[in-house]
Design a protein around this motif. Structure first.
Motif, PDB file in Angstrom:
ATOM      1  N   ARG A 203      46.184  52.200  41.849  1.00  0.00           N
ATOM      2  CA  ARG A 203      45.000  52.543  42.641  1.00  0.00           C
ATOM      3  C   ARG A 203      43.860  51.622  42.201  1.00  0.00           C
ATOM      4  O   ARG A 203      43.581  51.490  41.013  1.00  0.00           O
ATOM      5  N   VAL A 204      43.209  50.961  43.137  1.00  0.00           N
ATOM      6  CA  VAL A 204      42.147  50.011  42.806  1.00  0.00           C
ATOM      7  C   VAL A 204      40.788  50.607  43.153  1.00  0.00           C
ATOM      8  O   VAL A 204      40.562  51.067  44.279  1.00  0.00           O
ATOM      9  N   VAL A 205      39.894  50.606  42.153  1.00  0.00           N
ATOM     10  CA  VAL A 205      38.493  50.956  42.350  1.00  0.00           C
ATOM     11  C   VAL A 205      37.691  49.721  41.978  1.00  0.00           C
ATOM     12  O   VAL A 205      37.868  49.156  40.898  1.00  0.00           O
ATOM     13  N   SER A 206      36.833  49.264  42.862  1.00  0.00           N
ATOM     14  CA  SER A 206      36.030  48.066  42.599  1.00  0.00           C
ATOM     15  C   SER A 206      34.549  48.415  42.677  1.00  0.00           C
ATOM     16  O   SER A 206      34.170  49.467  43.199  1.00  0.00           O
ATOM     17  N   ALA A 207      33.715  47.517  42.162  1.00  0.00           N
ATOM     18  CA  ALA A 207      32.280  47.807  42.116  1.00  0.00           C
ATOM     19  C   ALA A 207      31.478  46.529  42.149  1.00  0.00           C
ATOM     20  O   ALA A 207      31.954  45.446  41.770  1.00  0.00           O
ATOM     21  N   THR A 208      30.245  46.662  42.621  1.00  0.00           N
ATOM     22  CA  THR A 208      29.287  45.550  42.613  1.00  0.00           C
ATOM     23  C   THR A 208      27.896  46.104  42.388  1.00  0.00           C
ATOM     24  O   THR A 208      27.610  47.240  42.769  1.00  0.00           O
TER      25      THR A 208
END
Length: 484
Positions: free
Chosen positions: A290-295
């Motif tokens: 499961r991929v969680v990304s952020a900026t």
């Protein structure tokens, strides 16, 4: 005649009652001058103090065994000895701030006072303005009313509606396989949100966090996808990349906009096919990640600047979430500060507390560094604290109120009180979607009082204050959740 029986309004205030009023500072007056005590008690009460009186050392010692005081006004000349003898029973340098007062000053007593941690040494007769200033100064250094922080849920602390919304979204999305895209300023706790999503997901694999801007671009591919032995100079052994390390779990890619665009193509393919191939390898590896990304920048700006591929964003943002900055949830500041202070106290075996002055500074600050900055400020103030009182130091220029948001309100100096009250009421109603019961609860008034104020605003002539300025207690007559 003992002073403790001289004025029924204060002398008969039961000490358990005083203890229950922890949100108001408590003043101990130790003096046998009935006229002075009566005047001092009147002034102190007007400044918001609860007052307890003792007319002798013996009475004062008894009071101190029964209760702790925020401020003590102690006369040096008492019927059964010197007020200096009482100081050993007071929490000097801790909670209790001491003001020594005398009608017969001596060089000896003045020299002793210079070496004691007291607020001031003053001589009777004392001017009213001076006395008020002394009490206000002492009160500002006292522990703030300790907020009742909600227990952090997976590290996500704060009772504000904004954080409640974040926690609700985490609970909803966590059990699914949707990719989550977190947007928020640096220091707002995006990694904590990602970890909470993983914790609530029920996935058996590991939570692996990675900052895409922390690794040179030529090594990033190997970090993400792994490499085989001999695939490049220095590759002396097989290396499992971040995707494989997070197999069965969650991979958190922070600062996704810092990933080189050519690698974003490979990431997009991996997400779409659920397969990767190690650098130098020939076999595809199936992914269950499961991929969680952020900026920390708005995704629209990153896409427009060419730092983030638009097709990758839509693949990553199956469920977009926003993590609000601390300045937009001011009611979280003190509870989170208290949590940090509690952790320091537990770690170091201390009982340090935040002063009222410190709490006021924290709530007025803009917090450009968000929760990360708050943590650092509390730790620095803890280290520099004198005794058990913690007063964070913040730049005055940065302590000005921020521009108004949906959850904040600013007033110019000199704004009439009735206008402040009116704007505060309507802004609070708007914030809670016109839920009058909730707004009244937050404002500390009864729902009936809120309705009365609304009716008075509608009835009053334009530009004129309503009669009976200020909120008044009344019995709530409406049920929770009333709306119009």
């Amino acid at each position: 005649m003992p002073v403790a029986n001289a004025h029924p309004r204060w002398s008969r205030l039961p000490l358990p009652e005083v203890a229950a009023m922890a949100h108001r500072p408590v003043l101990l007056i130790v003096d046998d001058d009935v006229g002075f005590v009566r005047a001092a008690a009147e002034i102190s009460g007007g400044l918001g103090f609860d007052v307890v009186i003792a007319g002798s050392l013996a009475q004062a010692r008894l009071r101190l065994r029964e209760h702790a005081f925020d401020v003590a006004l102690v006369d040096l000349s008492l019927p059964d000895g010197s007020g200096l003898e009482l100081l050993e029973h007071l929490d000097l340098g801790g909670r209790t701030q001491v003001i020594l007062i005398t009608g017969h000053p001596t060089v000896e007593s003045a020299l002793k006072a210079m070496h004691l941690p007291i607020v001031d040494y003053v001589v009777k007769p004392l001017q009213v303005a001076r006395f008020r200033q002394l009490l206000q100064t002492a009160a500002a250094r006292q522990p703030a009313s300790e907020p009742a922080p909600s227990e952090p849920w997976h590290g996500l602390a704060g009772p504000s509606p904004a954080m409640d919304a974040v926690r609700r979204q985490v609970r909803r999305v966590a059990p699914t396989d949707a990719s989550v895209f977190l947007e928020g300023e640096s220091g707002t706790g995006k990694e904590l949100v990602a970890a909470a999503i993983h914790a609530e997901s029920g996935r058996d694999g590991a939570f692996v966090a990675f900052n895409c801007g922390a690794v040179p671009a030529d090594l990033l591919s190997s970090q993400l996808f792994g490499h085989e032995r001999g695939s490049f100079t220095g590759a002396n052994a097989r290396h499992l990349g971040l995707f494989e390390q997070a197999q069965g779990g969650t991979l958190f890619l922070d600062e996704i906009g810092e990933m080189p665009v050519h690698l974003q193509v490979h990431l997009l393919r991996a997400l779409e096919t659920r397969r990767i191939r190690r650098v130098g390898g020939s076999e595809d590896i199936h992914l269950d990640v499961r991929v969680v990304s952020a900026t920390n920048r708005p995704h629209g700006e990153a896409i427009a600047a060419g730092r983030l591929r638009e097709d990758l964003y839509y693949r990553l943002a199956e469920f977009p979430m926003s993590v609000p900055p601390l300045r937009d949830r001011p009611m979280d500041i003190l509870p989170i500060a208290q949590l940090f202070l509690d952790r320091l106290n537990r770690r170091c075996g201390t009982q340090r507390v935040l002063t009222r002055e410190g709490a006021d500074r924290l709530t007025r600050y803009r917090w450009p560094g968000n929760i990360r900055e708050l943590k650092n400020i509390i730790q620095r103030a803890y280290i520099l604290a004198d005794g058990d009182l913690v007063t964070p130091g913040l730049p005055l220029d940065d302590a000005a109120p921020a521009s108004e948001t949906a959850s904040t309100i600013t007033f110019a100096v000199g704004t009439p009180l009735h206008e402040i009250e009116r704007r505060m009421l309507f802004k609070t109603l708007a914030y809670f979607d016109n839920n009058k019961s909730r707004a009244a609860q937050v404002l500390g008034i009864a729902t009936k009082t809120l309705y009365n104020r609304l009716n008075s605003y509608q009835a009053e002539p334009a530009g004129q204050p309503a009669l009976g300025e200020g909120f008044e207690d009344a019995e709530a007559g409406e049920a929770d959740g009333d709306r119009t």
